[in-house]
Design an enzyme around this catalytic site. Structure first.
Site, PDB file in Angstrom:
ATOM      1  N   SER A 140     -12.251  -0.697 -15.438  1.00 43.07           N
ATOM      2  CA  SER A 140     -10.989  -0.977 -16.468  1.00 43.07           C
ATOM      3  C   SER A 140     -10.761  -2.220 -16.989  1.00 43.07           C
ATOM      4  CB  SER A 140      -9.773   0.070 -16.112  1.00 43.07           C
ATOM      5  OG  SER A 140      -9.444  -0.494 -14.984  1.00 43.07           O
ATOM      6  N   ASN A 141     -10.971  -3.223 -16.160  1.00 43.18           N
ATOM      7  CA  ASN A 141     -10.616  -4.519 -16.355  1.00 43.18           C
ATOM      8  C   ASN A 141     -11.589  -5.173 -17.474  1.00 43.18           C
ATOM      9  OD1 ASN A 141      -8.258  -4.948 -14.747  1.00 43.18           O
ATOM     10  ND2 ASN A 141      -9.276  -6.064 -13.222  1.00 43.18           N
ATOM     11  N   GLY A 189      -4.315   4.242   5.884  1.00 45.32           N
ATOM     12  CA  GLY A 189      -3.418   5.537   5.488  1.00 45.32           C
ATOM     13  C   GLY A 189      -4.664   6.368   5.334  1.00 45.32           C
ATOM     14  N   ARG A 202      -4.187  -4.619   1.473  1.00 44.63           N
ATOM     15  CA  ARG A 202      -4.305  -3.493   0.889  1.00 44.63           C
ATOM     16  C   ARG A 202      -4.674  -2.491   2.243  1.00 44.63           C
ATOM     17  NH1 ARG A 202      -9.348  -2.878  -2.346  1.00 44.63           N
ATOM     18  NH2 ARG A 202      -8.336  -4.449  -3.844  1.00 44.63           N
ATOM     19  N   TYR A 217      -3.342   1.275   2.193  1.00 46.33           N
ATOM     20  CA  TYR A 217      -4.260   2.356   1.711  1.00 46.33           C
ATOM     21  C   TYR A 217      -5.313   2.599   2.393  1.00 46.33           C
ATOM     22  CZ  TYR A 217      -7.104   4.608  -2.168  1.00 46.33           C
ATOM     23  OH  TYR A 217      -7.756   5.287  -2.895  1.00 46.33           O
TER      24      TYR A 217
END
Ligand code: NAD
Ligand code: UDP
Length: 252
Positions: free
Chosen positions: A244-245, A203, A197, A200
């Protein structure tokens, strides 16, 4: 003030450890005041077809003085999220990838373009880095040219695997740029894609650095919001994040 005086002033401030921008913000482009000018504020929202961006567009469009331009490549966003505004005289939707330069005249930029869900940002980590680094550079170049204020949606992930709880803004974080700690046993590259990850996290860290460097070096007015896990309507049910999971599993 002559340029040499501005530089002297800047050097004085820098030597006192003052990190505020010494230059005034650039003046807006003359095109901004053209005779076709209709609104008081022209606002660019990159990533405006996404989950948070489309809600931001709804809010900005409530103000009749605003003209809103969305630039999005629809990687994770959808025109559907903006369907109530398509065709509205104060609204414009452009298919555009922020890794390419964008030449328009605006007063404010909300720079959200970037996949936020791990499933999507790990799908093409190099593209994720490019979106954050080259995309933010392009939006800062645009902000500099037209004298616009710019906001970057950063993330709590800039703290990485934090050693301080709760995270305060002054904490620099604990990000592993190569994710090697988790790689003690050799695994095929194909599987690595599912957990790496740093594309991300790093970045967004570079994007924050660019924001502050353009602010200090060019006087750009900037805002950075480090958003934590957000959920709500228009979120993708298979988004892959904790809230959301749980909800999706409960519903199923
Ligand atoms: P999202 O994936 O729903 O929206 C991102 C939008 O950016 C999409 O419409 C996508 O198509 C667009 N996009 C991606 N790459 C692009 C590119 N190269 N050029 C142009 N458009 C591009 O995500 P979101 O949840 O709405 O997140 C919006 C912003 O907020 C992101 O910058 C994200 O990093 C940040 N953020 C979100 C959360 C969260 O919990 N949702 C948390 C922290 C930070
Ligand atoms: N840029 C852009 N739109 C503009 C102005 C600049 O997309 O209206 C891009 C430009 O292509 C460049 C980046 O922003 O890649 C940085 O621009 P800046 O002027 O700061 O740097 P330079 O072009 O001098 O490297």
């Amino acid at each position: 003030m002559y340029e040499s005086e501005v530089i002297q002033e800047w050097l004085k401030k820098a030597s006192n450890g003052n990190h505020n921008a010494a230059k005034p913000p650039p003046t807006p482009s003359p095109l901004r005041f053209s005779k076709f000018f209709q609104s008081n504020m022209r606002i660019l929202v990159t990533g405006g077809a996404g989950f948070i961006g489309s809600h931001l567009v709804d809010k900005l469009m409530e103000n009749e003085k605003n003209e809103v331009i969305v630039a999005d490549n629809y990687f994770t966003g959808s025109k559907d999220n903006l369907k109530k505004w398509i065709g509205h005289p104060r609204f414009e939707l452009i298919r555009h990838d922020v890794t390419e330069p964008l030449l328009i005249e605006v007063d404010q930029i909300y720079h959200l373009a970037c996949p936020a869900s791990p499933i999507f940002y790990k799908y093409n980590p190099v593209k994720t880095i490019k979106t954050n680094v080259i995309g933010t550079l392009n939006m800062l170049g645009l902000a500099k040219r037209v004298g616009a204020r710019i906001l970057l949606t950063s993330t709590s992930e800039v703290y990485g695997d934090p050693l301080v709880h709760p995270q305060v803004e002054s904490y620099w974080g604990n990000v592993n740029p190569i994710d090697s700690a988790q790689c003690s046993i050799p695994i095929p590259v194909f599987f690595m894609v599912f957990w790496v990850r740093s594309c991300y996290d790093e970045g967004k860290r570079v994007a924050e650095t660019l924001m502050f460097d353009y602010h200090r070096q060019h006087g750009i007015e900037i805002r950075i919001a480090r958003i934590f896990n957000t959920y709500g309507p228009r979120m993708n049910i298979d988004d892959g994040r904790v809230v959301s999971n749980f909800i999706a599993q409960a519903v199923r």
